[in-house]
Motif scaffolding. Structure first.
Motif, PDB file in Angstrom:
ATOM      1  N   ILE A  88      33.071  -5.936   7.018  1.00 15.59           N
ATOM      2  CA  ILE A  88      32.448  -7.233   7.286  1.00 15.59           C
ATOM      3  C   ILE A  88      32.842  -7.700   8.682  1.00 15.59           C
ATOM      4  N   GLY A  89      31.874  -7.840   9.566  1.00 20.01           N
ATOM      5  CA  GLY A  89      32.141  -8.334  10.907  1.00 20.01           C
ATOM      6  C   GLY A  89      32.348  -7.270  11.962  1.00 20.01           C
ATOM      7  N   GLU A  90      32.535  -6.014  11.567  1.00 20.37           N
ATOM      8  CA  GLU A  90      32.703  -4.949  12.557  1.00 20.37           C
ATOM      9  C   GLU A  90      32.428  -3.595  11.915  1.00 20.37           C
ATOM     10  N   ARG A  91      32.131  -2.617  12.759  1.00 19.31           N
ATOM     11  CA  ARG A  91      31.989  -1.255  12.272  1.00 19.31           C
ATOM     12  C   ARG A  91      32.432  -0.285  13.363  1.00 19.31           C
ATOM     13  N   LEU A  92      32.957   0.828  12.911  1.00 19.16           N
ATOM     14  CA  LEU A  92      33.399   1.889  13.813  1.00 19.16           C
ATOM     15  C   LEU A  92      32.563   3.124  13.536  1.00 19.16           C
TER      16      LEU A  92
END
Length: 269
Positions: A222-226
């Protein structure tokens, strides 16, 4: 060092011919095809499209074991058993890049490695093997909260799905998280489904055109991804890696090795 190739007429077989031709410390001495293949007797250089070479394709039943120090096998699972048995019976080390092997064949491979040196890898690219290390680090940091998906794309002729490399990525992540990939993998989705189980590892497969090979490990929170991605633009990358593995394997004791051993990369525990 004298190197032989199983399945010289295959897509990777032809690449291996080229990779060996450019290598200064390895020499192609045997290039096999099926006994009933129309390629028996064909010049291997012309087969690979790199000009005439002083070697012709040999029927697999006519291999002379005195002509090789190491064999390389990038064929299909249907040919794997007989190729491996030949190497064991003649005490010839082998580099294996065949994917889509069954559990029984993987067990045979492990047994063979108690008698001869074997390098087995889903992918012989140095970059992919660095990627396997990176996804383990990402799983350690993000795996308990992020949703994990593995995306892969290959050419239209690739038969196994997901690719062996995608499975290797999935296994690296699952092992790091203490999960069993066979139990947590999800291969494709369709229709209405319940909310995604965060403990699963999803796979998405694309087959089309002449895509050499692309793999992405996606960690979405939630809020970021790599996203960790590797893209191959030439099969020669894999061929060069396999020849490097063959050179490294020559003279080693009987054991099962991976590309991490070959390139000196210690994957994170």
């Amino acid at each position: 060092m004298k190197v032989g190739i199983f399945g010289a007429n295959g897509r990777m077989g032809r690449v291996l011919i080229e990779a060996l031709q450019e290598h200064e410390q390895a020499q192609l001495t045997v290039a096999t095809v099926r006994d009933d293949s129309p390629w028996v007797g064909m010049n291997v250089g012309e087969l690979a499209g790199i000009g005439s070479l002083p070697i012709k394709c040999t029927a697999v039943s006519e291999i002379n074991p005195t002509q090789v120090d190491v064999m390389i096998d990038f064929t299909l699972p249907a040919a794997f058993d007989s190729n491996l048995a030949w190497c064991v019976s003649h005490n010839i080390p082998v580099v294996i890049g065949t994917t889509g092997l069954s559990d029984e064949q993987l067990s045979s491979l492990k047994n063979a490695a108690t008698q001869i040196p074997v390098v087995f890898a889903a992918n012989y690219s140095v970059g992919v093997n660095v990627m396997l290390s990176l996804v383990k680090q990402a799983a350690r940091a993000l795996g308990e909260t992020a949703d994990i998906e593995i995306l892969e794309a290959h050419h239209r002729y690739k038969q196994d799905a997901p690719s062996g490399t995608a499975v290797a990525i999935g296994n690296a992540i699952a092992d790091e998280l203490g999960r069993n990939l066979k139990e947590c993998a999800v291969y494709g989705r369709e229709g209405k489904e319940p909310p995604r189980d965060q403990k699963t590892i999803g796979f998405a497969t694309v087959r089309g055109g002449d895509i050499v090979g692309e793999h992405t490990a996606l960690f979405a929170d939630i809020g970021e991804r790599l996203e960790i991605t590797h893209k191959a633009s030439s099969r020669l990358t894999f061929g060069r890696g396999a020849v490097h593995a063959a050179k490294w394997l020559h003279g080693k004791k009987a054991a099962l090795y991976g590309m991490d051993n070959v390139i000196g990369l210690k994957l994170q525990d």
